[in-house]
Design an enzyme around this catalytic site. Sequence first.
Site, PDB file in Angstrom:
ATOM      1  N   LYS A  23      -7.517 -75.603  45.266  1.00 37.12           N
ATOM      2  CA  LYS A  23      -6.408 -75.105  46.094  1.00 37.12           C
ATOM      3  C   LYS A  23      -5.898 -76.235  46.962  1.00 37.12           C
ATOM      4  CE  LYS A  23      -5.824 -73.336  50.102  1.00 37.12           C
ATOM      5  NZ  LYS A  23      -4.488 -73.917  50.389  1.00 37.12           N
ATOM      6  N   GLY A  38     -13.804 -76.012  58.371  1.00 38.24           N
ATOM      7  CA  GLY A  38     -15.006 -76.361  57.609  1.00 38.24           C
ATOM      8  C   GLY A  38     -16.173 -75.453  57.951  1.00 38.24           C
ATOM      9  N   GLU A  42     -15.919 -82.470  54.286  1.00 40.38           N
ATOM     10  CA  GLU A  42     -15.440 -83.716  54.901  1.00 40.38           C
ATOM     11  C   GLU A  42     -14.450 -83.291  55.973  1.00 40.38           C
ATOM     12  OE1 GLU A  42     -13.535 -86.195  56.202  1.00 40.38           O
ATOM     13  OE2 GLU A  42     -12.509 -86.706  54.327  1.00 40.38           O
ATOM     14  N   CYS A  66      -8.282 -88.949  57.976  1.00 41.10           N
ATOM     15  CA  CYS A  66      -9.515 -88.456  58.607  1.00 41.10           C
ATOM     16  C   CYS A  66     -10.337 -89.612  59.160  1.00 41.10           C
ATOM     17  CB  CYS A  66     -10.329 -87.651  57.611  1.00 41.10           C
ATOM     18  SG  CYS A  66     -10.452 -88.455  56.020  1.00 41.10           S
ATOM     19  N   GLU A  94      -9.670 -84.966  67.754  1.00 39.54           N
ATOM     20  CA  GLU A  94      -8.886 -85.565  66.667  1.00 39.54           C
ATOM     21  C   GLU A  94      -7.402 -85.244  66.879  1.00 39.54           C
ATOM     22  OE1 GLU A  94      -9.366 -84.026  62.575  1.00 39.54           O
ATOM     23  OE2 GLU A  94      -9.693 -86.110  61.991  1.00 39.54           O
TER      24      GLU A  94
HETATM   25  O1  TXE Z   1      -6.261 -77.976  58.363  1.00 44.59           O
HETATM   26  P1  TXE Z   1      -7.105 -76.891  57.593  1.00 44.59           P
HETATM   27  P2  TXE Z   1      -4.722 -77.925  58.822  1.00 44.59           P
HETATM   28  C1  TXE Z   1      -7.194 -81.791  60.914  1.00 44.59           C
HETATM   29  C2  TXE Z   1      -6.070 -82.392  61.735  1.00 44.59           C
HETATM   30  C3  TXE Z   1      -5.031 -81.320  61.709  1.00 44.59           C
HETATM   31  C4  TXE Z   1      -5.872 -80.077  61.718  1.00 44.59           C
HETATM   32  C5  TXE Z   1      -5.209 -78.839  61.183  1.00 44.59           C
HETATM   33  O2  TXE Z   1      -6.530 -82.624  63.036  1.00 44.59           O
HETATM   34  O3  TXE Z   1      -4.198 -81.369  62.827  1.00 44.59           O
HETATM   35  O4  TXE Z   1      -6.973 -80.406  60.900  1.00 44.59           O
HETATM   36  O5  TXE Z   1      -4.685 -79.073  59.889  1.00 44.59           O
HETATM   37  C6  TXE Z   1      -7.386 -74.539  53.709  1.00 44.59           C
HETATM   38  N1  TXE Z   1     -10.860 -70.767  53.906  1.00 44.59           N
HETATM   39  N2  TXE Z   1      -7.202 -82.257  59.551  1.00 44.59           N
HETATM   40  O6  TXE Z   1      -4.416 -76.644  59.488  1.00 44.59           O
HETATM   41  O7  TXE Z   1      -6.783 -75.538  58.087  1.00 44.59           O
HETATM   42  C7  TXE Z   1      -5.930 -74.898  53.912  1.00 44.59           C
HETATM   43  O8  TXE Z   1      -5.096 -73.976  53.239  1.00 44.59           O
HETATM   44  C8  TXE Z   1     -10.639 -71.671  52.945  1.00 44.59           C
HETATM   45  C9  TXE Z   1      -8.215 -83.212  59.208  1.00 44.59           C
HETATM   46  O9  TXE Z   1      -3.899 -78.294  57.651  1.00 44.59           O
HETATM   47  O10 TXE Z   1      -8.520 -77.317  57.649  1.00 44.59           O
HETATM   48  C10 TXE Z   1      -5.898 -76.302  53.363  1.00 44.59           C
HETATM   49  O11 TXE Z   1      -5.861 -76.270  51.943  1.00 44.59           O
HETATM   50  N3  TXE Z   1      -9.683 -72.623  53.046  1.00 44.59           N
HETATM   51  C11 TXE Z   1      -8.392 -83.312  57.737  1.00 44.59           C
HETATM   52  C12 TXE Z   1      -7.239 -76.874  53.804  1.00 44.59           C
HETATM   53  O12 TXE Z   1      -8.061 -75.739  54.074  1.00 44.59           O
HETATM   54  C13 TXE Z   1      -8.926 -72.648  54.150  1.00 44.59           C
HETATM   55  C14 TXE Z   1      -7.148 -83.311  56.950  1.00 44.59           C
HETATM   56  C15 TXE Z   1      -7.164 -77.733  55.071  1.00 44.59           C
HETATM   57  O13 TXE Z   1      -6.547 -76.984  56.095  1.00 44.59           O
HETATM   58  C16 TXE Z   1      -9.123 -71.716  55.184  1.00 44.59           C
HETATM   59  C17 TXE Z   1      -6.222 -82.297  57.392  1.00 44.59           C
HETATM   60  C18 TXE Z   1     -10.134 -70.739  55.028  1.00 44.59           C
HETATM   61  N4  TXE Z   1     -10.391 -69.802  55.960  1.00 44.59           N
HETATM   62  C19 TXE Z   1      -6.261 -81.832  58.674  1.00 44.59           C
HETATM   63  N5  TXE Z   1      -8.220 -71.983  56.162  1.00 44.59           N
HETATM   64  C20 TXE Z   1      -9.285 -84.415  57.278  1.00 44.59           C
HETATM   65  N6  TXE Z   1     -10.580 -84.275  57.461  1.00 44.59           N
HETATM   66  O14 TXE Z   1      -8.842 -85.372  56.699  1.00 44.59           O
HETATM   67  C21 TXE Z   1      -7.494 -73.045  55.759  1.00 44.59           C
HETATM   68  N7  TXE Z   1      -7.901 -73.442  54.534  1.00 44.59           N
END
Ligand code: TXE
Length: 509
Positions: free
Chosen positions: A199, A256, A273, A307, A407
């Site tokens: 996804k 996470g 991650e 990240c 972050e």
């Molecule tokens: O992240 P999410 P978001 C950080 C960065 C950013 C913040 C929010 O600080 O401002 O996260 O970003 C899926 N069960 N990073 O909202 O929600 C979602 O659809 C299963 C750091 O985009 O973590 C997407 O595919 N999946 C990071 C993925 O998770 C779920 C990179 C990431 O979204 C879910 C991006 C659930 N309950 C943002 N809820 C890094 N480590 O590099 C959401 N998702």
Amino acid sequence: MTSDSVDYYEGTVKETHAAARRDVLALGEFDAWIGGESVTATEGERFATLDPVVGDEICTVPRCTGADVDAAVAAGQDAVDGEWGDYTPQERSNAMLAWVDTLQANVDDLALVESLDGGKPLKHALVETKYALDFLEYYAKVIQADEGITVPTGDNLHVYTRHEPYGVVGLITPWNFPLTISFWKLGPALAAGNAAVIKPAEQTPLSLLYAAELSADVLPDGALNVVTGFGEEAGAPLTEHPGVGKVSFTGEDVTGKTVMRAATENVTPVTLELGGKSPYVIFPDADIEKAVRDVAHGIFYNAGQSCDACSRVLVHEDIAEEFTEGLVARAEGLTPGDTLVEGTTIGPLISAAQFEKVTDYVELGKEEGATCATGGAVDDDDLADGWYVRPTVLTEVDNDMRVAQEEIFGPVEVVTTFETYDEAIDLANDVEFGLAAGVATENNSLAHRAAADIEAGSVWINGNYATPIPGGPFGGYKQSGIGRECSRDAIRHYTQEKAVHVALDEPSL
Ligand code: TXE
């Protein structure tokens, strides 16, 4: 476009993006990919993916839900029970390499899709797409050399191990490096013999959908399945699914933890991650010019949405002024602009929400007592519809300020000074994350001492900051996650080990 050079667009921002949108939409269906074909969502709903430079819709994609995840997992299981499951490692490798060849033949188009959907300068998108392919190729080759072990025993016993795939694995990716992070996961998952249901982030689904369409003639149906949609609607059902044997997630730390909790229900193993607040420690003997270059790349590339961005500089007080002046000059030398024209070196943030989050943090930093040495809004009418933030440097930052602990995920560097080695290490480790770190010093011994003392999954010394390579493990200490990607061992995260004990009779002859 040829793969050696970039064919830029010409015209106003609106014109270049309208032309690129037409080019992208001519490439494929951009529907979900299940069982080797493009499909719409069971409930028929769709949602828009936006172009971050102009804020316009590029197209809509299926808004998948639990029923679509069920269908994708079933398709994956069929593949594992059928042709894909029958493949030898060599045949899997060949199929993956054929996919790499197909992607490579379309690399310029893939890069255009990645650029348009992710707001990345076109040239960066091309470099990243080629880099992403290196990981698929790496795992396709590594699996050819994979081995189990035999265990020393007496004459009446033979014990050996098998590494068996889980079956169907669930992969969830973020928007900052859509193809790269997808291939970090798909590479070892497929090489190990699993079928994948992946996804992509709702903000950037297009490049993976296009890559999946390009797998049609080379991967057996169902080996690769892509469900598009939102986290709670399409991601959560994947993490909770009893037919999914392993989950790998990259994203926010809070999400996470939710993923990890969901996985407990079926005792599903997880790789996580989760981002960071990575320090870059600059000792007084460092080559300052080199350090400035590396830090600027480490924090401003991809508009800071990495990240492993080095989002905290810890610099020795004797060189802090010279270093900061250099970093500010470098930040001001970057050119926010249309991602589709030559010369642009920094694009917008991914979304209005991310823009708000980053600009709020900059204001918060000032309220907390930091000084904004450079940065702020982009004053350019042509870019007014995009979510642009200028590269920003906050100085006089204490490590207990929120801008030094949380972050931000934007082009915002925070600079803190130190006096002694111990203070530098204490500051470096005084965050809840531990993904990456940088060290700049001309003293080899000090560099290796610091690399050992810093709590982080990766440490870059004197350059190449934040560039994981195929074969180099990448992942976090502390709350930055569980498990490692990018390395040979990542294949082990997608297999279960079985020990086979064979009783050997006395020879009767
Ligand atoms: O992240 P999410 P978001 C950080 C960065 C950013 C913040 C929010 O600080 O401002 O996260 O970003 C899926 N069960 N990073 O909202 O929600 C979602 O659809 C299963 C750091 O985009 O973590 C997407 O595919 N999946 C990071 C993925 O998770 C779920 C990179 C990431 O979204 C879910 C991006 C659930 N309950 C943002 N809820 C890094 N480590 O590099 C959401 N998702």
